[in-house]
Design a protein around this motif. Structure first.
Motif, mmCIF file in Angstrom:
data_model
loop_
_atom_site.group_PDB
_atom_site.id
_atom_site.type_symbol
_atom_site.label_atom_id
_atom_site.label_comp_id
_atom_site.label_asym_id
_atom_site.label_seq_id
_atom_site.Cartn_x
_atom_site.Cartn_y
_atom_site.Cartn_z
ATOM 1 N N PHE A 125 9.736 -8.798 51.971
ATOM 2 C CA PHE A 125 8.945 -8.165 50.913
ATOM 3 C C PHE A 125 7.808 -9.092 50.487
ATOM 4 N N THR A 126 6.853 -8.528 49.773
ATOM 5 C CA THR A 126 5.767 -9.302 49.190
ATOM 6 C C THR A 126 5.825 -9.151 47.677
ATOM 7 N N MET A 127 5.211 -10.096 46.972
ATOM 8 C CA MET A 127 5.233 -10.063 45.510
ATOM 9 C C MET A 127 3.897 -10.542 44.964
ATOM 10 N N THR A 128 3.595 -10.141 43.724
ATOM 11 C CA THR A 128 2.402 -10.590 43.022
ATOM 12 C C THR A 128 2.780 -10.963 41.600
ATOM 13 N N ALA A 129 1.953 -11.795 40.976
ATOM 14 C CA ALA A 129 2.145 -12.187 39.575
ATOM 15 C C ALA A 129 0.810 -12.076 38.864
ATOM 16 N N ALA A 130 0.793 -11.385 37.719
ATOM 17 C CA ALA A 130 -0.430 -11.216 36.933
ATOM 18 C C ALA A 130 -0.196 -11.710 35.510
ATOM 19 N N GLY A 131 -1.241 -12.210 34.828
ATOM 20 C CA GLY A 131 -1.077 -12.866 33.525
ATOM 21 C C GLY A 131 -0.958 -14.342 33.853
ATOM 22 N N LEU A 132 -0.633 -15.163 33.041
ATOM 23 C CA LEU A 132 -0.018 -15.110 31.726
ATOM 24 C C LEU A 132 -0.977 -15.809 30.778
ATOM 25 N N THR A 133 -1.396 -15.147 29.669
ATOM 26 C CA THR A 133 -2.262 -15.765 28.684
ATOM 27 C C THR A 133 -1.671 -15.508 27.304
ATOM 28 N N GLN A 134 -2.408 -15.935 26.272
ATOM 29 C CA GLN A 134 -1.941 -15.705 24.912
ATOM 30 C C GLN A 134 -1.815 -14.210 24.622
ATOM 31 N N ASP A 135 -2.620 -13.408 25.332
ATOM 32 C CA ASP A 135 -2.652 -11.972 25.043
ATOM 33 C C ASP A 135 -1.873 -11.129 26.050
ATOM 34 N N LEU A 136 -1.564 -11.692 27.222
ATOM 35 C CA LEU A 136 -0.941 -10.901 28.279
ATOM 36 C C LEU A 136 0.385 -11.519 28.709
ATOM 37 N N PRO A 137 1.399 -10.681 28.968
ATOM 38 C CA PRO A 137 2.672 -11.196 29.493
ATOM 39 C C PRO A 137 2.544 -11.518 30.972
ATOM 40 N N LEU A 138 3.581 -12.141 31.520
ATOM 41 C CA LEU A 138 3.655 -12.392 32.958
ATOM 42 C C LEU A 138 4.245 -11.145 33.606
ATOM 43 N N GLY A 172 11.425 -3.403 41.253
ATOM 44 C CA GLY A 172 10.106 -3.702 41.800
ATOM 45 C C GLY A 172 9.116 -4.215 40.781
ATOM 46 N N MET A 173 9.560 -4.411 39.544
ATOM 47 C CA MET A 173 8.648 -4.906 38.502
ATOM 48 C C MET A 173 9.449 -5.563 37.394
ATOM 49 N N LEU A 174 8.882 -6.625 36.825
ATOM 50 C CA LEU A 174 9.481 -7.286 35.668
ATOM 51 C C LEU A 174 8.358 -7.852 34.819
ATOM 52 N N VAL A 175 8.439 -7.622 33.502
ATOM 53 C CA VAL A 175 7.447 -8.129 32.563
ATOM 54 C C VAL A 175 8.125 -9.153 31.664
ATOM 55 N N LEU A 176 7.565 -10.372 31.635
ATOM 56 C CA LEU A 176 8.112 -11.457 30.821
ATOM 57 C C LEU A 176 7.100 -11.838 29.747
ATOM 58 N N ALA A 177 7.490 -11.685 28.484
ATOM 59 C CA ALA A 177 6.620 -12.054 27.380
ATOM 60 C C ALA A 177 6.599 -13.570 27.220
ATOM 61 N N GLN A 178 5.558 -14.068 26.574
ATOM 62 C CA GLN A 178 5.456 -15.504 26.358
ATOM 63 C C GLN A 178 6.671 -16.049 25.624
ATOM 64 N N ALA A 179 7.222 -15.267 24.697
ATOM 65 C CA ALA A 179 8.355 -15.737 23.900
ATOM 66 C C ALA A 179 9.584 -16.004 24.755
ATOM 67 N N GLU A 180 9.646 -15.417 25.964
ATOM 68 C CA GLU A 180 10.796 -15.626 26.835
ATOM 69 C C GLU A 180 10.696 -16.920 27.626
#
Length: 234
Positions: A125-138, A172-180
């Motif tokens: 499989f392939t994967m991508t990661a987008a974010g992570l900033t003060q305003d956006l989650p990973l 197929g997707m996971l969103v991680l907030a900065q607090a995590e």
């Protein structure tokens, strides 16, 4: 083997067991129906390896007398090379990749062979990661498949405590907030932080070597793992 040598052999085995050590037996002295095969396979996206350990009820087994292990990957049959790991025999094959399920054969000169053991492998499989900033989650995305076994997500970096998340299903997707992403005791970073994000999919199985004899068995664990970098801008 003479009676004297046989008695000596069992005295050595008992002595090793009494010392808490697992004796290594030669395969000439172990019936196929009592063998315990342990198979591990890993494809990390750059290379792959298959390892097989042969055991018995009283310890590890060294293949002797012409006994040998083979794997068939993507239609090509390969012999496994024997080495040592932590004082016990291990049989290995190095590969470019694991494109799918493969077969394991144990061939014996003076006992029953084991042919066509199917080792189930998660699909590449392939994967991508987008974010992570003060305003956006990973936000992580990858190719999902409900048949690909257990999914574990790991995020590491000098600026955070390692986060490990096991998923109940392959979404197929996971969103991680900065607090995590908890900073280490030294405090949060003051500059962009490099993260490593890994996703592993693992299929494990356990089956009897022979359906008519439940003594011997084969356990398998095959993993597809992918790792990419991400940047956290706190």
């Amino acid at each position: 083997m003479s009676r004297a040598r046989t008695a000596g052999f069992f005295l050595v085995v008992m002595a090793l067991a009494g010392c808490g050590l697992d004796p290594v037996r030669v395969s000439d002295r172990v019936s196929t129906r009592d063998m315990l095969l342990g198979v591990t396979a890993l494809d990390d996206g750059a290379a792959a390896a298959i390892d097989v350990r042969v055991g018995s009820p009283i310890g590890a087994v060294e293949l002797t007398g012409g006994d040998a292990l083979f794997v068939t990957v993507d239609g090509t049959r390969r012999p496994m090379a024997e080495g040592q790991l932590n004082g016990a025999p291990i049989h290995s094959v190095q590969l470019d990749a694991l494109p799918g399920d493969f077969l394991l054969d144990l061939e014996r000169q003076n006992d029953r062979d084991v042919h066509g053991v199917v080792v189930e492998v998660p699909r590449p499989f392939t994967m991508t990661a987008a974010g992570l900033t003060q305003d956006l989650p990973l936000t992580l995305s990858w190719d999902a498949d409900p048949e690909d076994g257990e999914v574990v997500v790991t995020v590491q970096g000098d600026c955070i405590d390692t986060l490990t998340r096991s998923l109940d299903e392959d979404t197929g997707m996971l969103v991680l907030a900065q607090a995590e992403l908890r900073p280490p005791p030294a405090g949060p970073p003051v500059a962009p932080c490099a993260l490593q994000v890994s996703i592993s999919k693992t299929i494990t199985t356990r089956d009897a070597l022979f359906s008519t004899n439940p003594g011997g068995n084969v356990t398998t664990s095959a993993e597809q793992r992918r790792t990419i970098g991400a940047t956290w801008m706190p």
